[in-house]
Design an enzyme around this catalytic site. Structure first.
Site: not given
Ligand SMILES: [Zn+2]
Length: 172
Positions: A45, A50, A94-95, A136-137, A140
């Site tokens: 995701g 991000q 998380c990226l 989660h997304e 963000h």
């Molecule tokens: Zn994340």
């Protein structure tokens, strides 16, 4: 085109993102770039903030099994319509917080409404990893990270590691 992913801590990861009014070609291109960036990472995701774009846009694909057909989803203005009382614990990453993982408790099932890349309204009930990932997304887009669910000490420890990582990357 692959975009670079912001690493926590970054003020852009703490912002409330703006809704998207119309789906333009630029936004469709942005969504394609996000999918490419996500698959390349690799991740399941990615949210627009991000990559430094403060719009309510997320992409996800939680199909992980080798040989299974990918299912890329592009969601503009995603909203959680309802959540189950039943909870689920997943080890999240998380990226924007590379190599750090922690257990987070969230509703097991969520119904999400969104606008797809063609401007059509969609809704679907997600469970399992999909439910965790979509929550989660969407977090963000409200400037919230999975580490915000952790105890302050653990969160500070991870943040210090990320500050160190960023210093090392800046020097390299
Ligand atoms: Zn994340």
């Amino acid at each position: 085109m692959k975009r670079s992913i912001l690493i926590h801590p970054d003020p852009r990861l703490k912002k409330l993102c703006d809704p998207v009014a119309d789906i333009s070609d630029d936004l469709r291109k942005l969504a394609d770039d996000m999918l490419e960036t996500m698959y390349d990472a690799p991740g399941i995701g990615l949210a627009a903030p991000q990559i430094g774009v403060l719009n309510r846009l997320i992409v996800l694909d939680c199909v992980k099994e080798e040989g299974e057909t990918p299912r890329p989803l592009v969601m503009f203005n995603p909203e959680i319509v309802s959540s189950s009382d039943d909870l689920n614990v997943y080890e999240e990453g998380c990226l924007s917080i590379p190599d750090q993982y922690a257990e987070v408790t969230r509703p097991r099932e969520v119904e999400v409404a969104w606008m797809d890349q063609n401007g059509n309204a969609q809704s679907e009930v997600f469970d399992g990893l999909w439910a965790t990932c979509v929550q989660h997304e969407i977090d963000h887009l409200d400037g919230k990270l999975f580490i915000d669910y952790l105890k302050p000490l653990k969160r500070q420890m991870i943040t210090r590691k990320m500050q160190k990582l960023k210093r090392e990357r800046a020097r390299a």
